[in-house]
Scaffold this active site. Structure first.
Site, short mmCIF file in Angstrom:
data_model
loop_
_atom_site.label_atom_id
_atom_site.label_comp_id
_atom_site.label_asym_id
_atom_site.label_seq_id
_atom_site.Cartn_x
_atom_site.Cartn_y
_atom_site.Cartn_z
N LYS A 38 0.45 14.35 0.93
CA LYS A 38 -0.75 14.79 0.58
C LYS A 38 -1.39 16.23 0.29
O LYS A 38 -2.22 16.39 -0.46
CB LYS A 38 -1.97 14.16 1.79
CG LYS A 38 -1.78 12.50 1.75
CD LYS A 38 -2.77 12.10 2.95
CE LYS A 38 -2.50 10.45 3.25
NZ LYS A 38 -3.44 9.72 2.29
N LYS A 85 -8.58 13.47 4.81
CA LYS A 85 -7.62 12.37 4.89
C LYS A 85 -6.66 12.51 5.93
O LYS A 85 -6.65 13.52 6.44
CB LYS A 85 -6.90 12.22 3.54
CG LYS A 85 -6.45 13.59 3.13
CD LYS A 85 -5.83 13.40 1.60
CE LYS A 85 -6.91 13.66 0.44
NZ LYS A 85 -6.82 12.40 -0.18
N ARG A 86 -5.64 11.47 6.41
CA ARG A 86 -4.85 11.78 7.17
C ARG A 86 -3.95 12.80 6.98
O ARG A 86 -3.84 13.04 5.69
CB ARG A 86 -3.88 10.45 7.20
CG ARG A 86 -4.63 9.00 7.83
CD ARG A 86 -5.06 9.64 9.37
NE ARG A 86 -3.73 9.78 10.37
CZ ARG A 86 -3.51 8.92 11.04
NH1 ARG A 86 -4.10 7.66 11.37
NH2 ARG A 86 -2.41 9.03 11.79
N LYS A 127 -15.26 7.73 -3.12
CA LYS A 127 -16.36 7.99 -2.50
C LYS A 127 -16.94 9.23 -2.71
O LYS A 127 -18.19 9.35 -3.12
CB LYS A 127 -16.02 7.93 -0.80
CG LYS A 127 -15.66 6.33 -0.37
CD LYS A 127 -15.13 6.54 1.19
CE LYS A 127 -14.30 5.40 1.25
NZ LYS A 127 -13.28 5.30 2.56
N THR A 144 -8.74 6.13 -1.50
CA THR A 144 -10.24 5.64 -1.72
C THR A 144 -11.31 7.00 -1.46
O THR A 144 -12.32 6.42 -1.85
CB THR A 144 -10.43 4.35 -0.68
OG1 THR A 144 -9.57 4.69 0.52
CG2 THR A 144 -9.66 3.24 -1.38
N HIS A 147 0.74 -1.31 -0.02
CA HIS A 147 -0.07 -0.10 -0.15
C HIS A 147 0.92 1.32 -0.08
O HIS A 147 0.26 2.24 0.37
CB HIS A 147 -1.00 -0.10 1.26
CG HIS A 147 -2.07 -1.04 1.30
ND1 HIS A 147 -3.16 -0.97 1.09
CD2 HIS A 147 -1.74 -2.29 1.75
CE1 HIS A 147 -3.91 -1.88 1.01
NE2 HIS A 147 -2.96 -2.80 1.64
C1 26Q Z 1 3.21 -0.02 10.37
C2 26Q Z 1 4.31 -0.12 11.47
C3 26Q Z 1 4.16 0.44 12.69
C4 26Q Z 1 3.05 1.08 13.11
C5 26Q Z 1 2.26 1.65 12.02
C6 26Q Z 1 2.33 1.08 10.72
C7 26Q Z 1 1.32 1.50 9.55
C8 26Q Z 1 0.26 1.54 10.09
C9 26Q Z 1 -0.81 1.90 9.04
C10 26Q Z 1 1.74 1.71 8.56
C11 26Q Z 1 0.80 2.07 7.47
C12 26Q Z 1 -0.49 2.18 7.71
C13 26Q Z 1 -1.57 2.60 6.56
C14 26Q Z 1 -1.28 2.90 5.33
C15 26Q Z 1 -2.29 3.17 4.46
O1 26Q Z 1 -3.46 3.49 5.02
N1 26Q Z 1 -2.03 3.29 3.13
C16 26Q Z 1 -2.96 3.78 2.24
O2 26Q Z 1 -3.96 2.68 1.74
C17 26Q Z 1 -4.91 2.97 0.83
C18 26Q Z 1 -5.63 1.66 0.69
O3 26Q Z 1 -4.87 0.87 -0.32
C19 26Q Z 1 -4.54 3.80 -0.05
O4 26Q Z 1 -5.57 4.24 -0.98
C20 26Q Z 1 -3.74 4.85 0.12
O5 26Q Z 1 -2.94 5.51 -0.92
C21 26Q Z 1 -2.54 4.45 1.10
O6 26Q Z 1 -1.64 5.73 1.49
#
Ligand code: 26Q
Length: 836
Positions: free
Chosen positions: A574, A568-569, A680, A676, A377
């Site tokens: 972004k 979004k975050r 929406k 995503t 991702h």
């Molecule tokens: C990993 C290790 C330790 C702590 C936290 C994490 C961690 C947690 C969440 C790393 C990444 C995430 C989330 C990533 C994320 O949401 N990515 C998004 O995924 C979406 C679905 O595929 C995409 O549409 C977005 O582009 C992408 O940024």
């Protein structure tokens, strides 16, 4: 032992498990609701809280899910079908009440029942807490996927963690983000079913040793471990009006009942009981980072806890149905890894097959590499997960041994393919050497999987050319694309009832589970009467959005302004900053009396910053400071309003998506894997202003260039430009940007907070700015002007809006899941057994 007599002997009618189906009509639902409210929950007319009527209704629905749930499980068992397990550290489910009603097909009946009883449904709906067990896109994607799998009747089970505390609650104080714990389980969770009978034991620590079995064969075992119990809680996942209920199984950590004998014998009974506490910490809290937080021991514990418990659960089921013969295992099971977070499943499956089921390496490796599939991702190299070898050694010594063995065998494969290419071996090693050695989780996932996919066409291409280039050269056939999607149940039928009713009337009502039908809307874009109805629905939705903004931000959004939304975050890539710079530009124009800005607009920004991400937090502060200046100036607020919506979450998006005119998708090209939220908004008739990044590219392809406001450099140009990037020259040559920077640098938005915005200003002016904010400003400003002028032309805009919804069918997660199934999982749909 079973507490029941052998049921095959008793008459069917008398059998405990032979229940009449529950009524699905208004009166039957009303009667059950009354009984639960008064008798089960013991409340009466004096109860002022909306929580109890919410809970009573949840139990009414839960009963009706329960009977269908059992029949789905039995059908899966009897069909002896292949199954997929979606392993994810995050499931961002949001609320379940309206979704259960919609998918069970009782929305009208429930609303009528409550109306008859004098209960206001909207109050009950908002009494439910969001299940915020995820950060953002990746977690919400998992939730949309579960909805689609159930709707397509695919035997897919989600496995995740039952965090006591989900995503933190965001408060805004003096424009700054404050975090508050989200104790979402405080009042109980009516949607979960505890299943202590399926508890698993999870080992940590200890050491690995070898021994010889009775047949004289050598094996490894992991001994002297400190075990933690994993207790499953099941959540029902209803398909859309098809009787199927799939399962999301969330693990909760609990201490074993064993004492620390040392403490106990020393007479420290309380200390020895208290020590059990630390076991329960494993599932206490969700990590609130949406990029990897490297090196935190507790996070690695969470990952292994999920992997080990879920794999043991699948093993237990396999042995129940097939005994200890694993020859057919790979034909019947598939594990989809949601990013590298559960990638420790690769060596853990090897361990369980070898150490616990006594398969040899080759048998176990064949099974592992035929069952694991990995979804990536991210494109940001800094977000790739790495874990210190030292941590693995302490926490998971036997698992580390297996990783070493996988690596050794893999590197000899590389050496055979590219003899003498030491540099390539170093690059591709699962262990990164130098300084503190690290395990590269993405590489572990690739080696162990038969499929590796990205989440949008551009993202999958860039993975092959960049991050995973060596791997693509080695195994081109493993790599594939699965463009993300979102569920049209929650993101259209549920959140936009006005539009849902219009669609039911205007096109084939089967659009809800076959979103291609939306194409039939396209010709209606030319129908003036249809556009007027579209306009009226959008206006109602804008009213709901404005009410939310008024209640949470104390800012008035006039309905005839263009509603311009970015939620979004908060992340530099972004580029919320680009949006704010444009707002400041509009402000300078309006102040100078140049009010010919196309259409007046309301700009709404929302999202959470990771608690340790200072720059993201500063962007929130800047937004709030700009909002304050703009809204307080009567000259300006006639044309422009700005607000920051606090605590952005799933249930807020359900109000924002239907009420948005312009969707902001402005990431630096080549950085957003997919997005995503963009889908929406599109489904709900918003027009996108965006870069050629992630799924924006495919959105523009579907809707047509003329119905999308494109701007900015391409991913290729971005990489090219980095080497000779001179933001100060760009600023000096762009009077609009120069003026914006001038205001920022004069402290116009931080009058009594000297210097606080300096890091932002320096970032924009730095030749090393990775996000190239200045480089895209002019093109963004022009696209914004075109959008506002277009909005002014009502008919033109409404046409574009209709066409966006009409061409959004591709972004249904049903299409995405169909592709996962056709190319990766190969599952047959299974219908539940009929009610007896
Ligand atoms: C990993 C290790 C330790 C702590 C936290 C994490 C961690 C947690 C969440 C790393 C990444 C995430 C989330 C990533 C994320 O949401 N990515 C998004 O995924 C979406 C679905 O595929 C995409 O549409 C977005 O582009 C992408 O940024």
């Amino acid at each position: 032992m079973s507490p029941f007599k052998d049921l095959s002997q008793s008459t069917p009618k008398a059998a405990l498990f032979n229940l009449a189906p529950l009524p699905m009509d208004t009166d039957g639902i009303a009667a059950d609701f009354q009984r639960y409210y008064a008798h089960t929950l013991g409340r009466d007319r004096d109860c002022k809280s909306a929580y109890y009527p919410y809970k009573a209704l949840a139990i009414v629905l839960r009963d009706r899910l329960m009977e269908r749930w059992k029949r789905t499980r039995q059908a899966h068992d009897e069909a002896n079908c292949k199954r997929t397990y979606y392993l994810s550290l995050e499931f961002l489910m949001g609320r379940s009440l309206s979704n259960a009603m919609l998918n069970l097909g009782v929305t009208d009946e429930v609303r009528q029942a409550l109306y008859d009883l004098g209960v206001v449904y909207e109050e009950l709906e908002s009494a439910e807490m969001d299940a915020g067990l995820g950060n953002g896109g990746l977690g919400r994607l998992a939730a949309c996927f579960l909805d689609s799998c159930a709707t397509l009747q695919l035997p897919v089970k989600g496995y995740g963690l039952r965090y006591e505390y989900g995503m933190f609650r965001q408060l805004i104080d003096d424009g700054r983000q404050l975090e508050e714990p989200d104790h979402w389980l405080r009042d109980g969770n009516p949607w979960e079913l505890e299943r202590p009978e399926y508890t698993q034991r999870i080992p940590f620590g200890g050491r690995s040793e070898m021994y010889t079995d009775d047949a004289g064969r050598m094996h490894h075992r992991w001994v002297d471990t400190h075990d933690v119990l994993a207790v499953p809680y099941d959540i029902p996942i209803p398909g859309y009006r098809n009787q199927t209920i799939n399962t999301l199984r969330l693990w909760s950590a609990a201490a074993t009942d064993e004492f620390d004998l040392g403490e106990f014998n020393a007479g420290s009974y309380p200390e020895s009981v208290a020590a059990k506490n630390s076991a329960e910490h494993i599932t206490m809290v969700l990590y609130p980072n949406d990029a990897s937080e490297n090196g935190k021991e507790l996070r690695l514990r969470q990952q292994f806890f999920l992997a080990c418990a879920s794999l043991k659960d699948v093993m237990r089921e396999w042995i129940r149905l097939h005994g200890r013969d694993f020859s057919g295992f790979a034909d019947k099971n598939c594990f989809q890894l949601n990013d590298t977070h559960p990638a420790v499943s690769v060596p853990e499956l090897m361990r369980q097959l070898m150490d616990e089921q006594r398969l040899d390496w080759d048998e176990a490796w064949a099974i592992t590499t035929k069952t694991m599939a990995y979804t990536n991702h991210t494109l940001l190299p800094e977000a790739l997960e790495r874990w210190p070898v030292r941590l693995f050694e302490q926490l998971l010594p036997r698992v580390l041994e297996i990783i070493y063995e996988i690596n050794a065998r893999f590197l000899s494969e590389v050496a055979a393919r590219w003899p003498g290419d030491q540099e390539r071996q170093r690059r591709m090693s699962l262990i990164e050497e130098g300084g503190e050695p690290q395990v590269r989780m993405a590489y572990l996932a690739i080696v162990g999987s038969f499929s590796v996919n990205g989440v949008a066409a551009l993202h999958s291409e860039l993975l092959k050319q960049g991050l995973f280039r060596d791997w693509y050269e080695l195994w081109p056939g493993k790599f594939n694309n699965k463009t993300n999607g979102v569920t049209p149940r929650r993101w259209l039928a549920m959140c936009n009832p006005g539009l849902r009713d219009l669609l039911d009337e205007a096109i084939d009502p089967r659009w809800v589970n076959d979103l291609k039908h939306l194409e039939a809307l396209a010709p209606k874009a030319d129908d003036a009467e249809f556009r007027a109805r579209w306009d009226a629905i959008k206006r109602d939705n804008k009213q709901r959005l404005a009410d939310l903004v008024s209640a949470t931000c104390r800012v008035d959004f006039p309905l005839d302004f263009m509603f311009d939304v970015q939620v979004k975050r908060i992340h530099e890539y972004k580029r919320q900053l680009l949006n704010i710079l444009h707002v400041i530009h509009l402000y300078t124009r309006i102040k100078r009396g140049d009010t010919d800005v196309g259409a007046p607009r309301c700009v709404l920004i929302g999202g959470k910053a990771a608690p340790g991400y200072e720059m993201a937090k500063l962007i929130i502060k800047l937004t709030n400071n700009v909002a304050k200046v703009v809204n307080a100036d009567p000259e300006v607020s006639e044309f422009l309003r700005v607000a920051f919506v606090p605590d952005y979450r799933v249930s807020i998006m359900e109000v924002l998506a239907p009420g948005t005119d312009l969707s902001e998708q402005v990431s630096t090209a080549g950085k957003e894997a997919s997005g995503t939220g963009n889908m929406k908004f599109m489904m709900n008739g918003a027009v996108t202003i965006g870069t050629l990044d992630g799924a924006n590219i495919e959105i523009r392809e579907q809707v047509g260039d003329e119905n999308f406001f494109l701007f900015g450099h391409t991913a290729e140009e971005v990489e090219e430009m980095r080497r000779r990037y001179d933001p100060n020259a760009i600023i000096n040559n762009d009077p609009a940007l120069l003026e914006v920077m001038g205001l920022l640098e004069a402290g116009h938005f931080n009058q009594f907070e000297g210097g606080i915005l300096d890091p932002i200003i320096q970032g924009i002016r730095s030749p090393h700015d990775p996000w190239l904010t200045a480089a895209d400003f002019d093109s963004y400003r022009r696209a914004q002007l075109l959008a506002a002028e277009t909005y002014h032309d009502r008919d033109r805009w409404l046409r574009m809006s209709v066409l966006n919804t009409a061409h959004s069918g591709y972004f249904s997660s049903d299409r995405t899941i169909g592709e996962y199934n056709d190319d990766i999982w190969h599952l047959d749909p299974v219908a539940p057994l009929p009610a007896s």
